[in-house]
Design a protein around this motif. Structure first.
Motif, PDB file in Angstrom:
ATOM      1  N   MET A 117      -3.734  13.437  25.156  1.00 26.21           N
ATOM      2  CA  MET A 117      -3.081  13.072  26.415  1.00 26.21           C
ATOM      3  C   MET A 117      -4.179  12.596  27.354  1.00 26.21           C
ATOM      4  O   MET A 117      -5.048  13.367  27.750  1.00 26.21           O
ATOM      5  N   PRO A 118      -4.170  11.308  27.741  1.00 34.15           N
ATOM      6  CA  PRO A 118      -5.235  10.780  28.595  1.00 34.15           C
ATOM      7  C   PRO A 118      -5.031  11.179  30.047  1.00 34.15           C
ATOM      8  O   PRO A 118      -3.955  11.640  30.440  1.00 34.15           O
ATOM      9  N   PRO A 119      -6.058  11.007  30.877  1.00 37.51           N
ATOM     10  CA  PRO A 119      -5.931  11.350  32.297  1.00 37.51           C
ATOM     11  C   PRO A 119      -4.898  10.460  32.992  1.00 37.51           C
ATOM     12  O   PRO A 119      -4.911   9.240  32.819  1.00 37.51           O
ATOM     13  N   MET A 120      -4.011  11.086  33.756  1.00 37.25           N
ATOM     14  CA  MET A 120      -3.032  10.355  34.557  1.00 37.25           C
ATOM     15  C   MET A 120      -2.857  11.089  35.877  1.00 37.25           C
ATOM     16  O   MET A 120      -2.401  12.235  35.894  1.00 37.25           O
ATOM     17  N   CYS A 121      -3.229  10.443  36.978  1.00 33.41           N
ATOM     18  CA  CYS A 121      -3.170  11.095  38.284  1.00 33.41           C
ATOM     19  C   CYS A 121      -1.747  11.544  38.613  1.00 33.41           C
ATOM     20  O   CYS A 121      -0.785  10.806  38.384  1.00 33.41           O
ATOM     21  N   GLN A 122      -1.647  12.730  39.181  1.00 34.85           N
ATOM     22  CA  GLN A 122      -0.350  13.293  39.544  1.00 34.85           C
ATOM     23  C   GLN A 122      -0.076  13.210  41.055  1.00 34.85           C
ATOM     24  O   GLN A 122       1.064  13.357  41.474  1.00 34.85           O
TER      25      GLN A 122
ATOM     26  N   VAL B 126      -1.962   8.883  24.202  1.00 33.48           N
ATOM     27  CA  VAL B 126      -0.581   8.507  24.528  1.00 33.48           C
ATOM     28  C   VAL B 126      -0.309   8.964  25.955  1.00 33.48           C
ATOM     29  O   VAL B 126      -0.158  10.163  26.214  1.00 33.48           O
ATOM     30  N   GLY B 127      -0.261   8.026  26.885  1.00 31.18           N
ATOM     31  CA  GLY B 127      -0.103   8.360  28.289  1.00 31.18           C
ATOM     32  C   GLY B 127       1.336   8.360  28.746  1.00 31.18           C
ATOM     33  O   GLY B 127       1.979   9.405  28.851  1.00 31.18           O
ATOM     34  N   ARG B 128       1.866   7.171  29.005  1.00 29.29           N
ATOM     35  CA  ARG B 128       3.229   7.081  29.528  1.00 29.29           C
ATOM     36  C   ARG B 128       4.243   7.689  28.569  1.00 29.29           C
ATOM     37  O   ARG B 128       5.260   8.237  28.994  1.00 29.29           O
ATOM     38  N   GLY B 129       3.963   7.602  27.276  1.00 25.14           N
ATOM     39  CA  GLY B 129       4.856   8.219  26.295  1.00 25.14           C
ATOM     40  C   GLY B 129       4.971   9.717  26.496  1.00 25.14           C
ATOM     41  O   GLY B 129       6.045  10.310  26.306  1.00 25.14           O
ATOM     42  N   MET B 130       3.874  10.362  26.916  1.00 21.23           N
ATOM     43  CA  MET B 130       3.916  11.805  27.151  1.00 21.23           C
ATOM     44  C   MET B 130       4.482  12.151  28.511  1.00 21.23           C
ATOM     45  O   MET B 130       4.960  13.271  28.705  1.00 21.23           O
ATOM     46  N   LEU B 131       4.425  11.231  29.461  1.00 19.33           N
ATOM     47  CA  LEU B 131       5.140  11.465  30.718  1.00 19.33           C
ATOM     48  C   LEU B 131       6.636  11.501  30.456  1.00 19.33           C
ATOM     49  O   LEU B 131       7.370  12.285  31.065  1.00 19.33           O
TER      50      LEU B 131
END
Length: 347
Positions: free
Chosen positions: A21-26, A308-313
């Motif tokens: 899971m890559p970094p994705m600002c919350q 997998v970024g947006r897929g894990m969101l």
């Protein structure tokens, strides 16, 4: 088993599968103090429960003015360590490993007064003009990265990733679009990042692989290409980076790469290029929501790990669903087994 679910080891880091899971600002630090809260705990631990092998926490500011916004996480104070330890303990309890991405937004720090950058060039007309960093300011930020890494290790992270991509501070030093300095930091665009890598490497244990996220290509006029990025990555490898997380862009407006077709797996060729030229392991990222596509990238040895970024969101259990689809293994957490429909039975 599918190669996507084969274990992976690099130095002292052992992962149960190749899924990241890559970094994705919350943008969810309501108190604006940089300290992660219950939202962050649930966000990251749920992906560990969902089977992800390796979780990288969102870009975390090494300085209060290094955050993209004041609602981002930070790691500039020892008082912030305890909240991260709660997250790392939770992730470890469900069999996943976790890193934190250390970063500084530079000229893209929208709430900084003023933001800082290599040169006094604003991102666009909607952003503030940054203050060009003095050499003293540069030295202080290198130390901030070092201290951020120290705190990360104390907080129980399995390693750290340095953010050198997406138009943020280290990337701003790389780019001829944003670095017009006439000193050694302008003449040598890799120097600042190299000094950050060496400083972080000093406090990260030798058995922890150091990760660097890099934009391997820029998409606007006057931007650099993959060959240019390769030379920078070579410097970082020699300075102590063990694994490259290969992305692209960020120096221009969102969508500035759209004309080139930002479709599924659009950045994998860049990761494969860095991997083959430098003989280093890489994380591939970029629209990799397809189970079969992710599996094929690993099976064809184009990258060691798949982010997998947006897929894990969209699906916190992406890894478990991929395992069922690709391998035929249904590995549902016991409390959720009643959610599985079995032929001839009622829920």
């Amino acid at each position: 088993m599918s190669d996507l679910f084969a274990p992976y080891e690099l130095k002292g880091l052992s992962l149960k599968n190749r899924i990241v899971m890559p970094p994705m600002c919350q943008y969810s630090v309501d108190k604006e103090d940089g300290i992660p809260n219950d939202w962050h705990y649930v966000h990251y631990v749920s992906r560990a429960i969902g089977g992800t092998g390796f979780i990288i926490v969102e870009m975390t500011g090494v300085h209060p003015d290094g955050r993209i916004t004041n609602r981002d996480t930070g790691i500039w104070s020892d008082s912030q360590i305890e909240a991260y330890r709660r997250i790392t303990d939770g992730v470890h309890a469900y069999g996943s490993k976790i890193a934190v991405q250390l970063g500084h937004a530079g000229r893209k720090a929208v709430d900084a007064e003023p933001p800082v950058a290599p040169s006094a060039i604003p991102f666009d007309a909607n952003f503030k003009t940054p203050q060009a960093l003095s050499k003293k300011g540069i030295s202080e930020l290198i130390e901030a990265f070092r201290e951020g890494a120290r705190r990360a290790i104390e907080a129980g992270f399995d390693t750290v990733e340095i953010h050198g991509a997406h138009g943020y501070l280290i990337h701003q030093f790389h780019s001829p679009l944003t670095n017009t300095r006439d000193d050694e930091y302008g003449q040598d665009p890799a120097l600042f990042g190299e000094q950050v890598v060496k400083a972080v490497r000093e406090v990260v244990p030798v058995d922890m692989p150091l990760i660097m996220r890099i934009s391997a290509k820029e998409y606007v006029e006057g931007g650099y290409d993959a060959e240019y990025a390769l030379d920078i990555c070579r410097r970082y490898k020699n300075a102590g980076v063990d694994l490259f997380h290969v992305s692209s862009g960020g120096e221009g407006p969102i969508g500035s790469n759209g004309g080139l077709g930002a479709g599924p797996a659009y950045q994998v060729d860049l990761a494969e290029f860095i991997r083959s030229e430098l003989q280093v392991p890489v994380i591939a990222v970029g629209r990799l929501e397809s189970f079969t596509e992710a599996q094929s990238i690993v099976a064809e040895e184009r990258a060691e790990l798949i982010a997998v970024g947006r897929g894990m969101l969209s699906d916190p259990y992406w890894a478990l669903h991929a395992e069922e689809a690709l391998v035929g293994v249904r590995n549902v957490p016991k409390p959720y087994e009643r959610g599985i429909w079995k032929k001839g039975s009622a829920l």
